[in-house]
Design a protein around this motif. Sequence first.
Motif, PDB file in Angstrom:
ATOM      1  N   ASP A 138       0.832  -1.192   0.000  1.00  0.00           N
ATOM      2  CA  ASP A 138       0.000   0.000   0.000  1.00  0.00           C
ATOM      3  C   ASP A 138       0.872   1.249   0.000  1.00  0.00           C
ATOM      4  OD1 ASP A 138       0.910   0.340   2.608  1.00  0.00           O
ATOM      5  OD2 ASP A 138      -0.942  -0.349   3.534  1.00  0.00           O
ATOM      6  N   SER A 139       0.246   2.409   0.161  1.00  0.00           N
ATOM      7  CA  SER A 139       0.974   3.671   0.017  1.00  0.00           C
ATOM      8  C   SER A 139       2.027   3.872   1.097  1.00  0.00           C
ATOM      9  CB  SER A 139      -0.013   4.844   0.021  1.00  0.00           C
ATOM     10  OG  SER A 139      -0.776   4.859   1.214  1.00  0.00           O
ATOM     11  N   GLY A 140       1.930   3.137   2.194  1.00  0.00           N
ATOM     12  CA  GLY A 140       2.958   3.231   3.223  1.00  0.00           C
ATOM     13  C   GLY A 140       4.306   2.728   2.751  1.00  0.00           C
ATOM     14  N   PHE A 141       4.313   1.911   1.684  1.00  0.00           N
ATOM     15  CA  PHE A 141       5.555   1.359   1.141  1.00  0.00           C
ATOM     16  C   PHE A 141       5.943   2.013  -0.183  1.00  0.00           C
ATOM     17  CE2 PHE A 141       3.698  -1.890   3.864  1.00  0.00           C
ATOM     18  CZ  PHE A 141       4.779  -2.195   4.685  1.00  0.00           C
ATOM     19  N   ALA A 142       5.342   3.163  -0.478  1.00  0.00           N
ATOM     20  CA  ALA A 142       5.659   3.883  -1.716  1.00  0.00           C
ATOM     21  C   ALA A 142       6.959   4.647  -1.520  1.00  0.00           C
ATOM     22  CB  ALA A 142       4.511   4.820  -2.086  1.00  0.00           C
ATOM     23  N   THR A 143       8.054   3.957  -1.629  1.00  0.00           N
ATOM     24  CA  THR A 143       9.374   4.536  -1.431  1.00  0.00           C
ATOM     25  C   THR A 143      10.305   4.094  -2.554  1.00  0.00           C
ATOM     26  OG1 THR A 143      11.337   4.428  -0.001  1.00  0.00           O
ATOM     27  CG2 THR A 143       9.784   2.622   0.171  1.00  0.00           C
ATOM     28  N   PRO A 144      11.178   4.987  -3.038  1.00  0.00           N
ATOM     29  CA  PRO A 144      12.106   4.617  -4.127  1.00  0.00           C
ATOM     30  C   PRO A 144      12.988   3.429  -3.781  1.00  0.00           C
ATOM     31  CG  PRO A 144      12.069   6.998  -3.820  1.00  0.00           C
ATOM     32  CD  PRO A 144      11.279   6.407  -2.687  1.00  0.00           C
TER      33      PRO A 144
END
Length: 439
Positions: A226-232
């Motif tokens: 989910d968006s909590g793991f939206a990291t480069p």
Amino acid sequence: MVTLQENTIKFNNSLIVSHDGGQLSSDSGLTLMDELMDAFHFTQLSEEIITFNDDRKYCTHTNPKILKQLILQLNAGYKADTSADILQYDPVLLTFASDEPLASQPTISRFWNRIFEETIEDLQKFNQVLIDQARLVRNDTNLIIDLDSTHSDTFGNQELSDYNAHYGTTGYHPIVAFDGLTGDFLKAKLRPGNQYTSNGVKEFLEPLLDHYSQAVPTTDILVRGDSGFATPDIYELCEKSNNQYVIRLKINRNLARLAEEFLFYDDNHPWEEKEVYFHSVSYQAASWSKPRRVCIRSTREAGELLFSHAFIVTSFSESISAKRVFETYKKRGTMENYIKEAKNSFFFDKTDSPHFIENYARMMVSVLAYNLFNFLKTCCFDKKWRGLQVNTIRFRLFKVAGKLVRTARQMYLKLSSSHVYQEEFYNIFRRIRRIRQYI
């Protein structure tokens, strides 16, 4: 006044109830689990892989034996360590321990005290070895790594316990990974309660990708989050190892403006009907090293005037439609059921100890219990049984009355003749035996 000594049943005065039946067990169906653990070489592997801070010179209860007892108790649904004070006399459980005494609650408490950091690493490795065997039995060639975080409440001054604003409570904030196809609990890491969702995710995920890129059978990997793991860090890690990813993005001003550019308000479309449109675009955020594909879903609910937007960043090529990307991400919702099952049925969030390392070990033992139960379902159950909930399976297969009869040469476990599900019980037994030819 009714007391515990008054055992006469009121609806039938000739019936008297007492717990003095002798060599009887209410958990005789655990023979299935013990047979599965033996097929997976549980005891041998635990002795080889897991180390403890153990300076005892003489002991009755070895650490692997206590670990096995704890897992059997969890699979039977016993949450508290104090259950062992009664279960240690269960005749069926005693046969699993080769007729040696089972551990009592004080012995189990001392077991947790022998845990140290290397033990946690070994438990992770042990879990990985068991999963590899199960994947070999099932001949799994695809893997979906579903990432998420959850919360384990604490109710005292446990070490590293902290307040988490998202959950609005005090506790720990573990990060977890499941296989979205099989339900296997791939990995878990206990963290202080104030950690952000994606903290340490690269170090958490990288060993999994490295392992499954070399594992047998050959595996195609997709990472979902989910968006909590939206990291480069995750994007670059997956791209480096040639693995696919589908990760939701939080909406921001730039993405919202981009989505609005694709919208077409059709005056001829009935306003009382829902509208959904899918698009994809190349987009580069300020923190990204390069542009990536972002899929957009624009939705106008029936009767609403404006559209709402959802965004997913993915490594899938344009040959996979944006709609298909969102459908793939949507299936991630199954993971929430896996987490609930781990918590409600295997007590994954149990935090009884004041020490962080011991609570970490409790969590890992719950992970092992969950996975062994899941292996039983996915490797040995008929297809129509695989969707059953844990408590239903316990009721049908484990909670079976049995009597242990000993002769000079043999022991006989005589199960209840009125066991309704005995046909499936023996079918599962036969499937467990066939596992041995694969591992």
